[in-house]
Write a protein that holds these residues in place. Structure first.
Motif, short mmCIF file in Angstrom:
data_model
loop_
_atom_site.label_atom_id
_atom_site.label_comp_id
_atom_site.label_asym_id
_atom_site.label_seq_id
_atom_site.Cartn_x
_atom_site.Cartn_y
_atom_site.Cartn_z
N PRO A 66 -1.09 -1.20 3.35
CA PRO A 66 0.22 -1.07 2.69
C PRO A 66 0.29 -1.69 1.29
CG PRO A 66 0.28 -2.86 4.26
CD PRO A 66 -1.10 -2.29 4.32
N ALA B 250 2.06 0.56 -1.07
CA ALA B 250 3.51 0.53 -0.90
C ALA B 250 4.10 -0.73 -1.48
CB ALA B 250 3.84 0.64 0.59
N ALA C 184 -0.96 3.98 6.28
CA ALA C 184 -0.08 2.81 6.43
C ALA C 184 -0.83 1.55 6.77
CB ALA C 184 0.97 3.11 7.51
N ILE D 17 3.50 -3.07 11.10
CA ILE D 17 3.56 -1.70 10.60
C ILE D 17 3.88 -0.81 11.79
CG2 ILE D 17 2.30 0.18 9.49
CD1 ILE D 17 0.53 -1.97 8.21
N THR E 89 10.70 2.62 4.89
CA THR E 89 9.83 3.57 5.58
C THR E 89 8.59 3.82 4.77
OG1 THR E 89 10.86 5.51 4.56
CG2 THR E 89 11.88 4.66 6.56
N TRP E 90 7.66 4.55 5.42
CA TRP E 90 6.44 4.86 4.71
C TRP E 90 6.72 5.71 3.48
CZ3 TRP E 90 2.62 6.63 9.16
CH2 TRP E 90 2.41 5.55 10.04
N ARG F 278 7.21 4.59 11.82
CA ARG F 278 6.79 4.89 10.44
C ARG F 278 7.56 4.04 9.44
NH1 ARG F 278 4.06 9.98 10.34
NH2 ARG F 278 4.64 10.31 8.16
N ASP F 279 7.50 2.71 9.64
CA ASP F 279 8.18 1.80 8.72
C ASP F 279 7.35 0.53 8.56
OD1 ASP F 279 8.48 0.62 11.15
OD2 ASP F 279 10.65 0.44 11.10
N TYR F 280 7.81 -0.35 7.59
CA TYR F 280 7.12 -1.61 7.28
C TYR F 280 8.03 -2.77 7.58
CZ TYR F 280 4.09 1.41 4.38
OH TYR F 280 3.25 2.38 3.93
#
Length: 978
Positions: free
Chosen positions: A854, A857, A851, A906, A965-966, A911-913
């Motif tokens: 990112p 992502a 993460a 982060i 989320t990741w 466990r999210d952005y």
């Protein structure tokens, strides 16, 4: 008028005085003349009265006199005859005494009236008197062994009865008396002054003397009595005062002549004052005052110590006596009252009643010095602090009843046992037998009831039964084991019994406890929930300093050989502990060679063991110098290490004598498919060398490697070297580990740490220098970023031949890296940099995304996977600030086929952005999904506005947002007018 009368009276008085003066002067002159005349008469008649003077001395003393010189002088009482070099003896016998002078004072009036000399007083100067020369009148032979004292007394009595009367003074005499205890022995008494006066049937005796060394320092005797026919000593009064008396010498002196001598003190020194009344030659009453120290009495030479007090003895009826005191000190006891009475007969009935009080600590010290059989041994280890009140009473049948009311703050039975506190109750003794008594006390934090009684079977002995409750924290504190903060709490009931046999110097103790109500967070297998029972039975038998103990628990049985030290502390000399559900296959046998060598054996099976926790516990036991060497061969169902449980581990350990106290070396061996290795402790000769840990293989599975090894590093010792040949994580090899661990004064330093894998190297320094925080600095260099990501459990969605991750972080020391809350407590800085790589999603890769980068992502949302060729970059770098489980960046840069800038948050724990990105160029290289966003007029306008914003133009702007989320990232376009 009045003055004239006073003048007249004064003149009359002077006239009367004048009339009496002349007669008085004439009388004095006459007296002096008479006295001088008497002196001249005596002086003139001495030569012709030489024989008369000899007869006079013989009459007054009852002895013949022989002398070398005779003269007359004027003395204090008038004229006196002075005999020189005098010898006095029985008629026809040898001399009984010799003296430098014998002075006879004459009666002046008798000489004037009759013209004859009459002795008024006889004085002996520095005589040497030997009573051993007196002969028995019955045999006319010198006294022999066994009857010397009585024969001398009989002869002296006969001599006194023949004495007609008068006064005899003695000055500075040497008196030699026979020793009744030794046939040829005698004692010398220096008589400073003595007087013997007889007037009719009235006698007066007075003497001051310095005693022989074995009898004391000095004594004074005063006696006045009347005599009757055939009875010299009748009614009278006796007083005696002795200073610095040695009571043991007096006891030996009268041992052969008085039946009560065995009850006299056998030792001691002090002062004694006696005043007694005699009736018909027998003792009627007496008062005694005594101040003695270091006193001992028979039988058994019981050490009384100090005796001080006043006692009254009187005859309450014929042959019935009573002894009373209202205050005295006997040893450590303050006697409030004491009354004793006894009567005649072969077995006189004694009645005693009294009360005394004192300090328990002084009383126990007093009793411990008693040579009575078994008493000193029983009291040797007993200690106490508090008060005790004793009540003594005897019945008419002679039974003795003693009660001791105890009010003690502290009583300790043995050095290795916790003390009883707040002990209250009464102990009863009747006719030398202990009656059933009850005491209440506090022990190990709980109320305990003690029942004392004599043993019912098997001969004399003491039985103590106990039941009560104990507090787990007090029990742990009493054991001296440092639990390292592991919580042990609660209370449980227990019961036990102690039986002591003084004749055999043996005792037997047992104790039982269920431990229901106690919870323990100690390492397995000592961990226990509160309501779960864990019964334990302990049985100990000991005799003559050797003993054996048996332990039986739910899953453990054991036997131990015990030995007592000189200070009374019992130590384990050897033993065996057998773990598991089945009974012990073999218990300790005193005849076994390994038992006599002093070895603690551990055998059997344990369900679970927390290895770091047990290593810490082992280190804390190192402070016990009496610890035994250990030989262990155990099967462990689950061994906990590095955050995971290893099934079916074989654990063996070997130590040389004294390893637990750090005096010799030891080896611990672990064997299982997922864990194998050895831990070696140095011996005494190499005490400065580190502990060496060599793990051939350790599979961490899903533990948070490599921090999962931190508890093991902290549990090893002061310094240690750790080497792991292969560390596996998620089925992949991380490589080999080398670390140096140092611990001093609460500080843990791990430096350097090196983890060398096939594609990466990790170097780190970990230090916990203060009680508040731990810090770590690390550098991870990778030669294959994709493989490194796979090795550490991440998705390999980027490649790079040169990747670098740096970090400086800290966290509270009390939070373990294995704790799920650890990540939320980490703060610090991270930096990541990759060069000459590419970015693309790998289908079918189910790893966790990395993460901190990112970009992948951002380029692939959840609706459309990244299928285009990889997006190349020349540099991908970012700096992060860590706090509260969040990593924040403001300068992520992606330079390559596209130019991307990103900032935002982060969530490492959520466990999210929540990030914002700008794509500055390389639109044609972006994935189709992202290009479809940028193709819209609104996005195109936003793109141009963003470009102008960066170049300084004032236009409307838009931003690209990364959320979700990741595992399911979300990318969208948002904008606003400026």
């Amino acid at each position: 008028m009045d003055s004239m009368e006073e003048t007249s009276r004064g003149q009359g008085a002077r006239a009367a005085g004048g009339r009496w003066t002349l007669p008085v002067l004439l009388a004095l002159g006459a007296l002096c003349g008479v006295t001088f005349l008497a002196y001249r008469i005596a002086l003139a008649r001495v030569p012709q009265y030489r024989a008369a003077l000899e007869r006079l001395v013989r009459t007054r003393t009852g002895l013949d006199v022989r002398f070398n010189e005779l003269g007359v002088s004027w003395g204090w009482y008038g004229p006196e005859a002075v005999f020189g070099a005098v010898e006095l003896g029985e008629p026809g016998g040898r001399a009984l005494l010799t003296a430098s002078k014998l002075i006879v004072d004459f009666d002046v009036w008798h000489a004037m009236h009759t013209g004859e000399l009459e002795a008024q007083r006889v004085t002996l100067i520095a005589p040497d008197i030997d009573l051993a020369r007196l002969k028995s009148p019955a045999t006319a032979q010198p006294m022999r062994t066994g009857g010397r004292s009585s024969a001398a007394a009989s002869a002296a009595t006969e001599l006194l009865e023949r004495w007609p009367g008068g006064r005899v003074d003695i000055q500075d005499a040497i008196l030699t008396v026979p020793d009744p205890a030794h046939a040829s022995g005698s004692d010398r008494v220096d008589v400073r002054r003595a007087m013997l006066l007889r007037s009719g049937q009235t006698w007066r005796v007075y003497a001051q003397a310095f005693l022989p060394q074995r009898l004391g320092r000095a004594a004074t005797l005063a006696l006045q009595f009347t005599s009757r026919p055939r009875q010299l000593l009748s009614d009278g009064r006796l007083s005696f005062e002795g200073r610095g008396l040695r009571f043991g010498g007096w006891s030996d002196l009268v041992r052969a002549s008085w039946p009560g001598a065995p009850y006299l003190p056998s030792a001691g020194i002090g002062n004694l004052r006696v005043s007694a009344t005699l009736v018909k030659g027998q003792l009627h009453d007496a008062s005694v005052e005594v101040h003695a120290d270091e006193l001992a009495v028979r039988p058994g030479d019981l050490a009384v110590g100090r005796l001080q007090g006043s006692f009254d003895l009187r005859e309450i009826s014929p042959a019935h006596w009573q002894l009373v005191t209202r205050g005295a000190t006997i040893g450590p006891l303050q006697v409030a009252s004491l009354e004793a009475s006894w009567g005649p007969g072969g077995e006189p009935q004694v009645r005693i009643e009294g009360a005394a009080g004192g300090r328990i600590e002084e009383l126990l010290s007093w009793l411990s010095r008693s040579p009575a059989t078994g008493l000193a041994l029983a009291m040797r280890d007993l200690q106490g602090r508090g008060g005790v009140i004793l009540h003594l009473d005897t019945t008419a049948a002679g039974a003795v009843q003693l009660s001791a009311a105890i009010d003690a703050d502290r009583v300790q039975v043995a050095p290795q046992l916790p003390p009883f506190e707040q002990v209250r109750g009464t102990v009863w003794v009747s006719s030398g037998r202990l009656l059933r008594s009850t005491l209440h006390a506090t022990w190990l934090g709980g109320v305990t009831t003690l029942h004392l009684a004599e043993r019912e079977r098997g001969g004399p002995g003491l039985s103590v039964q106990a039941d009560g409750a104990l507090d787990a924290r007090e029990l742990v504190a009493a054991s001296g084991i440092d639990t390292g903060g592991a919580r042990v709490a609660g209370r449980t009931d227990w019961r036990g019994e102690l039986v002591w046999d003084p004749a055999e110097h043996a005792w037997h103790a047992r104790a039982d406890a269920s431990f229901v109500g106690i919870s323990s967070q100690l390492p397995d297998p000592l961990a226990k929930p509160e309501r779960q029972p864990s019964p334990l039975h302990v049985d100990v038998t000991a005799s003559d300093g050797l003993g054996r103990a048996r332990v039986a628990g739910e899953n453990v049985r054991g036997a131990f050989e015990l030995a007592a030290q000189d200070d009374g502390v019992w130590l384990v000399r050897g033993g065996l502990l057998q773990f598991g559900d089945s009974p012990a296959q073999r218990l300790l046998d005193a005849s076994r060679a390994d038992a006599t060598k002093g070895l603690l054996e551990l055998r059997g099976r344990l369900d679970s063991v927390d290895l770091p926790a047990w290593l810490i516990l082992w280190r804390r036991l190192a402070a016990v110098p009496e610890a035994l060497p250990v030989e262990a061969d155990l099967k462990v169902g689950e061994l906990t290490l590095a955050g995971r449980r290893y099934p079916e581990v074989s654990l063996t350990a070997r130590t040389q004598p004294g390893i637990v106290s750090g005096r010799d070396g030891a080896t611990l061996r672990l064997d299982s498919p997922a864990l194998s290795g050895t831990i070696d402790w140095p011996d005494a000769a190499a005490a400065q060398l580190p502990v060496k840990v060599h793990l051939e293989r350790i599979d961490l599975q899903d533990s948070p490697a490599p921090l999962a090894l931190a508890p093991l590093l902290g549990a090893l010792g002061i310094t240690s070297e750790v080497q792991a040949d292969e560390i596996l994580w998620h089925g992949r090899s991380l490589g080999a580990l080398d670390a140096h661990v140092a611990q001093r004064a609460g500080t843990l330093l791990v430096y350097p740490v090196r983890l060398a894998g096939q594609t990466q190297d990790l170097q780190a320094t970990i230090g916990c220098r203060t009680p508040e925080a731990c810090r770590a600095h690390f550098v991870l260099a990778s030669r294959d970023a994709a493989q490194t990501l796979r090795d550490f459990g991440f998705r390999a969605d980027l490649t790079s031949a040169d990747a670098l991750l740096r970090g400086d972080v800290e966290w509270p020391r009390e939070v373990s890296p294995l704790d799920p809350a650890w990540l939320a407590n980490v703060s610090g800085h991270l930096s990541v940099e990759l060069t000459n790589g590419s970015l693309r999603a790998v289908p079918g890769d189910d790893g966790v995304p990395f993460a901190l980068l990112p970009v992948a992502a951002l380029l692939a949302d959840s609706s459309t996977p990244l299928t285009e060729p990889a997006l190349a970059f020349s540099r991908l770098a970012a700096d992060y600030a860590l706090r509260g489980g969040t990593a924040t960046t403001a300068d992520l840069q992606f330079d390559g086929d596209a130019e991307i800038r990103l900032d935002g948050r982060i969530g490492l724990t959520t466990r999210d952005y929540d990030c914002t990105a700008w794509i500055l160029q390389g639109n044609e290289q972006l994935p189709a999904t992202l290009r479809s966003f940028l193709a819209t007029p609104r996005v195109a306008a936003a793109w141009m506005a963003l470009h102008d914003l960066i170049t300084g133009a004032d236009h409307t702007s838009a931003q690209l947002h990364l959320g979700g989320t990741w595992d399911a990232p979300e990318v969208r376009i948002e904008g606003s007018d400026k």
